[in-house]
Design an enzyme around this catalytic site. Structure first.
Site, mmCIF file in Angstrom:
data_model
loop_
_atom_site.group_PDB
_atom_site.id
_atom_site.type_symbol
_atom_site.label_atom_id
_atom_site.label_comp_id
_atom_site.label_asym_id
_atom_site.label_seq_id
_atom_site.Cartn_x
_atom_site.Cartn_y
_atom_site.Cartn_z
ATOM 1 N N ARG A 28 -50.602 -5.149 78.056
ATOM 2 C CA ARG A 28 -52.002 -5.066 77.605
ATOM 3 C C ARG A 28 -52.789 -6.315 78.009
ATOM 4 O O ARG A 28 -53.600 -6.822 77.249
ATOM 5 C CB ARG A 28 -52.072 -4.887 76.081
ATOM 6 C CG ARG A 28 -51.521 -3.585 75.566
ATOM 7 C CD ARG A 28 -52.334 -2.399 76.078
ATOM 8 N NE ARG A 28 -51.948 -1.183 75.387
ATOM 9 C CZ ARG A 28 -50.904 -0.420 75.719
ATOM 10 N NH1 ARG A 28 -50.164 -0.762 76.765
ATOM 11 N NH2 ARG A 28 -50.621 0.647 75.038
ATOM 12 N N SER B 170 -54.543 2.198 69.444
ATOM 13 C CA SER B 170 -53.719 1.168 68.801
ATOM 14 C C SER B 170 -54.597 -0.027 68.470
ATOM 15 O O SER B 170 -55.273 -0.559 69.350
ATOM 16 C CB SER B 170 -52.618 0.691 69.744
ATOM 17 O OG SER B 170 -51.705 1.719 69.998
ATOM 18 N N GLU C 108 -55.697 -5.562 69.500
ATOM 19 C CA GLU C 108 -55.814 -5.075 70.877
ATOM 20 C C GLU C 108 -57.278 -4.894 71.294
ATOM 21 O O GLU C 108 -57.649 -5.299 72.394
ATOM 22 C CB GLU C 108 -55.034 -3.757 71.010
ATOM 23 C CG GLU C 108 -54.730 -3.391 72.440
ATOM 24 C CD GLU C 108 -54.272 -1.968 72.590
ATOM 25 O OE1 GLU C 108 -55.133 -1.094 72.757
ATOM 26 O OE2 GLU C 108 -53.053 -1.732 72.561
HETATM 27 N N1 EPU Z 1 -43.914 4.010 63.795
HETATM 28 C C1 EPU Z 1 -43.814 3.956 62.427
HETATM 29 N N2 EPU Z 1 -44.883 4.316 61.676
HETATM 30 C C2 EPU Z 1 -46.041 4.735 62.228
HETATM 31 C C3 EPU Z 1 -46.165 4.777 63.622
HETATM 32 C C4 EPU Z 1 -45.082 4.401 64.405
HETATM 33 O O1 EPU Z 1 -42.781 3.601 61.887
HETATM 34 O O2 EPU Z 1 -46.974 5.073 61.473
HETATM 35 C C5 EPU Z 1 -42.755 3.668 64.629
HETATM 36 C C6 EPU Z 1 -42.257 4.907 65.363
HETATM 37 O O3 EPU Z 1 -41.357 5.626 64.585
HETATM 38 C C7 EPU Z 1 -41.579 4.314 66.574
HETATM 39 C C8 EPU Z 1 -42.389 3.048 66.834
HETATM 40 O O4 EPU Z 1 -43.134 2.779 65.646
HETATM 41 O O5 EPU Z 1 -40.267 3.946 66.302
HETATM 42 C C9 EPU Z 1 -43.296 3.176 68.016
HETATM 43 O O6 EPU Z 1 -44.279 4.185 67.763
HETATM 44 P P1 EPU Z 1 -44.962 5.041 68.931
HETATM 45 O O7 EPU Z 1 -43.921 5.667 69.759
HETATM 46 O O8 EPU Z 1 -46.003 5.902 68.339
HETATM 47 O O9 EPU Z 1 -45.625 3.970 69.872
HETATM 48 P P2 EPU Z 1 -46.405 2.608 69.551
HETATM 49 O O10 EPU Z 1 -45.545 1.476 69.985
HETATM 50 O O11 EPU Z 1 -46.901 2.595 68.164
HETATM 51 C C10 EPU Z 1 -47.461 2.409 71.925
HETATM 52 C C11 EPU Z 1 -48.815 2.110 72.490
HETATM 53 C C12 EPU Z 1 -49.681 3.353 72.482
HETATM 54 C C13 EPU Z 1 -48.995 4.429 73.282
HETATM 55 C C14 EPU Z 1 -47.633 4.707 72.638
HETATM 56 C C15 EPU Z 1 -46.839 5.731 73.384
HETATM 57 C C16 EPU Z 1 -49.247 -0.230 72.000
HETATM 58 C C17 EPU Z 1 -49.994 -1.202 71.155
HETATM 59 N N3 EPU Z 1 -49.442 1.048 71.713
HETATM 60 O O12 EPU Z 1 -47.645 2.722 70.556
HETATM 61 O O13 EPU Z 1 -50.904 3.014 73.111
HETATM 62 O O14 EPU Z 1 -49.756 5.624 73.304
HETATM 63 O O15 EPU Z 1 -46.856 3.477 72.623
HETATM 64 O O16 EPU Z 1 -46.306 5.178 74.543
HETATM 65 O O17 EPU Z 1 -48.532 -0.640 72.922
HETATM 66 C C18 EPU Z 1 -53.121 2.235 72.674
HETATM 67 O O18 EPU Z 1 -52.816 1.202 73.258
HETATM 68 O O19 EPU Z 1 -54.290 2.402 72.218
HETATM 69 C C19 EPU Z 1 -52.113 3.253 72.468
HETATM 70 C C20 EPU Z 1 -52.344 4.333 71.696
#
Ligand code: EPU
Length: 334
Positions: A164, A234, A330
């Site tokens: 990012r 995010s 972010e």
């Molecule tokens: N999780 C929780 N609770 C929640 C949400 C997530 O425990 O309410 C846990 C999930 O179970 C999982 C982990 O957090 O183990 C990761 O969650 P997720 O796969 O949804 O991905 P993320 O790391 O939260 C990142 C990006 C997203 C992107 C997704 C999918 C960042 C800051 N965010 O989210 O990007 O869509 O991966 O690849 O890197 C964005 O940047 O605006 C964005 C949406």
């Protein structure tokens, strides 16, 4: 260049914050970019740039010109057996670009389907999802350099991409992206490492379209839609910390999501940390943490940048107190 007086930005930011700018301008050609800066300088006006407003927290008033990037156009520049080079203008909608390539059977961008925002904004914070990021196929971009006062082509090494992050994010306001070039490699190698996509591996005759449809479906099932629940995606970056900082979290929760990074660092999940801190669905005045995904801040109606700041401070303080981990935002505060 015609300036619009008292420009209403409420419909130009996905958090639906009420925001106005003393002047507005539409940048619909590459030539309009230097022309606007010359005019603004002559009039002593500050200029800030907006794409789709999907990663910004806007202050209620801006005493300058808010310029909307709307330059359109996309084309295949060259192709051979090793790949396809495409060029897209900065004002194109990112998802429409992805769908346009996938619609021609061209793979490479399908994991990045459904991300809100313009193509020009994509490299600024190196958008990423489902194990891919825009840096992967990035070739170069054309930008107006406000310091040098001319157009400049920046190549991949010059962009200093990180998680990012890029040169453009590190030097805010300096470069105005006009167009970018992306390389889609041949033969297509589907990127199915991410949970939710892995089950597509081994499917006979798998196409980029099938992967894109799965990505869009995953996003819809997890993330609140900004059209019905105004948000900026995010809100916090996943924190990348020293092993010693992650150790107490992993000792208490051996199953917590954690991903090893180069240099002995560990990437923790901000969404997980926020949920475990008891803040999923938490509201503070008109804004709150989404009940669907703990990483997303939602404006429930009538929220302001100050409401968002207060909520973010509360989340940061709660997570530090609970886990000793500092979260970083972010979106960009403008
Ligand atoms: N999780 C929780 N609770 C929640 C949400 C997530 O425990 O309410 C846990 C999930 O179970 C999982 C982990 O957090 O183990 C990761 O969650 P997720 O796969 O949804 O991905 P993320 O790391 O939260 C990142 C990006 C997203 C992107 C997704 C999918 C960042 C800051 N965010 O989210 O990007 O869509 O991966 O690849 O890197 C964005 O940047 O605006 C964005 C949406």
């Amino acid at each position: 260049m015609p300036l619009i007086s008292d420009f209403d930005l409420s419909a130009h930011n996905t958090l639906a914050l009420r925001a106005r700018s003393r002047f507005g301008a539409l940048l619909d050609t590459p030539e309009a970019v230097p022309a606007l800066f010359e005019e603004a300088e002559a009039k002593g006006l500050a200029v800030r740039l907006l794409g789709s407003g999907s990663n910004v927290v806007l202050s209620p008033e801006f005493d300058g010109v808010t310029a909307l990037m709307t330059i359109a156009g996309r084309a295949i520049l060259s192709e051979d057996e090793t790949g396809v080079l495409i060029e897209v203008a900065a004002g194109e909608i990112w998802h429409d670009l992805v769908a346009w390539t996938v619609g021609q059977g061209l793979g490479g961008l399908e994991n990045l389907a459904g991300i809100p925002g313009t193509a020009g904004a994509a490299p600024v914070q190196n958008i990423g999802a489902y194990g891919a990021e825009v840096a992967d196929g990035f070739e170069s971009l054309l930008a107006y350099d406000r310091v040098a006062g001319d157009m400049r082509r920046l190549t991949r090494p010059e962009m200093a991409f990180g998680y990012r992050d890029s040169l453009l994010k590190q030097q805010p306001g300096r470069f105005v992206v006009v167009s970018l070039r992306l390389r889609l490699s041949r033969p297509w190698q589907p990127n199915l490492r991410f949970a939710g996509l892995a089950e597509l591996a081994g499917s006979a005759g798998l196409t980029p379209l099938q992967v894109m449809d799965r990505v869009v479906g995953l996003r819809q099932s997890k993330l609140p839609d900004w059209r019905t629940h105004p948000n900026a995606g995010s809100f916090f970056k996943n924190p990348i910390v020293e092993e010693a900082e992650a150790a107490p979290v992993l000792a208490e929760f051996p199953g917590a999501p954690a991903f090893a990074q180069p240099g002995g660092l560990v990437k923790l999940s901000a969404g997980w940390l926020i949920e475990q801190s008891g803040l999923k669905g938490f509201t503070l005045g008109p804004v709150g943490i989404s009940a669907r995904h703990a990483l997303v801040v939602v404006n429930h109606g009538g929220g302001s940048a100050d409401d968002i700041r207060a909520l973010a401070a509360h989340v940061r303080a709660t997570v530090v107190a609970r886990f000793g981990v500092t979260l970083h935002e972010e979106p960009v505060f403008l």
